[in-house]
Design an enzyme around this catalytic site. Structure first.
Site, PDB file in Angstrom:
ATOM      1  N   GLU A  90       5.042  -2.268  -5.407  1.00 49.02           N
ATOM      2  CA  GLU A  90       4.268  -1.075  -5.068  1.00 49.02           C
ATOM      3  C   GLU A  90       4.392  -0.758  -3.581  1.00 49.02           C
ATOM      4  O   GLU A  90       4.542  -1.646  -2.748  1.00 49.02           O
ATOM      5  CB  GLU A  90       2.795  -1.268  -5.444  1.00 49.02           C
ATOM      6  CG  GLU A  90       2.582  -1.271  -6.954  1.00 49.02           C
ATOM      7  CD  GLU A  90       1.117  -1.369  -7.350  1.00 49.02           C
ATOM      8  OE1 GLU A  90       0.737  -0.731  -8.344  1.00 49.02           O
ATOM      9  OE2 GLU A  90       0.358  -2.095  -6.673  1.00 49.02           O
ATOM     10  N   CYS A 335      -6.016  -2.128   1.187  1.00 46.16           N
ATOM     11  CA  CYS A 335      -5.703  -3.509   1.556  1.00 46.16           C
ATOM     12  C   CYS A 335      -6.141  -4.497   0.481  1.00 46.16           C
ATOM     13  O   CYS A 335      -7.300  -4.509   0.063  1.00 46.16           O
ATOM     14  CB  CYS A 335      -6.406  -3.834   2.874  1.00 46.16           C
ATOM     15  SG  CYS A 335      -6.114  -5.489   3.482  1.00 46.16           S
TER      16      CYS A 335
END
Length: 344
Positions: A90, A335
């Site tokens: 990703e 994150c």
């Protein structure tokens, strides 16, 4: 051998093998990086024999990664790429109000370091990406008319655990290829000391971000097993050496985990960790990150007021600190959230 390791080295060698003049390679790279041509057959300025050789060697497209799923929010776009062997990674694109575009890319398929708060680690480690697979993530965005203003190695994997990282950075900073300034690139690490040392020597102007997450050795070892191999105290000495050599700021990431690492004691210990290190200590900057929840971990999101209080404690002690503005958490693009979820 080193020259032909990446696709660009192979392209240069191909021009030589076909006994073509050197300027043909320059025409090829200009077609890719100036005209944004992704299909070798469409680079009509090149001789047909060279175009055919390129297609035979690399396939129809310059970029080898194939987007199989995308998800968008107001300022973030997450892409799931499939690689030639079927593995998936990703990458995330972020767009800011001023028009600045930043891209978070992966360096590994999965991650084997097992940080307890990170969804990527739950997928386990599959393999390192090649330098081409790393940079092809950016090529995809570039070919789709995005501006590569800044790049961060904060996607899947630990960048310094991949030997191909430095070849990728060389491609990104090559003025005949991506042509990025070193200062537009940030590499994040959990504290791989040999990698930090190599960065200091080879690419001193590249930004360095260190994932701290606890100032206490024992707790950090529990949250991040890598601390047993590279203890925090030794990592900090290496970061000191990096700052002394480069004169560059080091960013320290600190994910706020409710009831785990958010106490006043933790804040004061962070102050103790960074104060009295030397005349360079002002070049450490703490980046407080609100925890992004995933179904892979059990940690909880910390309230904004508690994060602000933690930040205030740091600032009152003279520590440079900010709270990171989060983008993409609603599409699991922030994150610690990257984890192939959309391939299931």
């Amino acid at each position: 051998m080193k020259q032909t390791k990446t696709k660009y080295g192979k392209m240069k060698q191909m021009v030589s093998n076909l006994k073509l003049p050197d300027y043909r390679y320059e025409q090829l790279t200009k077609a890719i990086f100036h005209q944004r041509i992704d299909n070798f057959d469409d680079i009509h300025i090149l001789p047909k024999a060279l175009r055919m050789s390129l297609v035979n060697e690399f396939g129809k497209n310059v970029s080898s990664v194939i987007p199989v799923f995308s998800q968008d929010s107001k300022q973030a776009r997450k892409l799931l790429f499939e690689l030639t062997d079927g593995e998936r990674i990703e990458a995330v694109g972020l767009k800011y109000k001023q028009g600045w575009e930043s891209f978070c890319i992966s360096s590994q398929c999965g991650c084997g370091f097992g940080c307890r708060f990170c969804a990527t680690g739950s997928a386990g480690f599959k393999r390192n990406l090649t330098a081409d697979e790393i940079t092809d993530q950016l090529l995809y965005f570039y070919f789709n008319n995005h501006r590569l203003n800044s790049i961060s190695f904060m996607g899947m994997g630990e960048a310094f655990a991949n030997p191909e990282l430095f070849d990728a950075v060389k491609i990104l900073t090559d003025q005949n290829l991506f042509g990025l300034s070193q200062r537009r690139i940030t590499i994040s690490t959990i504290g791989i000391i040999p990698g930090i040392q190599r960065l200091t020597k080879k690419f001193p102007q590249v930004n360095l971000a260190f994932s701290l997450h606890s100032p206490f050795e024992s707790q950090r070892s529990d949250l991040m097993p890598i601390n047993k191999r590279f203890p925090l105290n030794e990592v900090m000495k290496t970061l000191d050496e990096h700052i002394i050599h480069t004169g560059r700021r080091v960013f320290i990431a600190y994910i706020m985990l409710e009831g785990i690492n958010d106490s006043k004691e933790h804040a004061e210990a962070v102050v103790g960790l960074l104060k009295n290190r030397g005349s360079w200590e002002h070049l450490y900057h703490i980046d407080l990150i609100p925890y992004n929840s995933t179904d892979k971990t059990t940690f909880k999101f910390q309230s904004s007021s508690a994060i602000k209080q933690f930040c205030s404690t740091l600032k009152k002690a003279g520590i440079s600190a900010t709270v990171r503005t989060q983008f993409g958490s609603e599409i699991s693009a922030a994150c610690g959230q990257l984890c192939y979820e959309n391939e299931l």
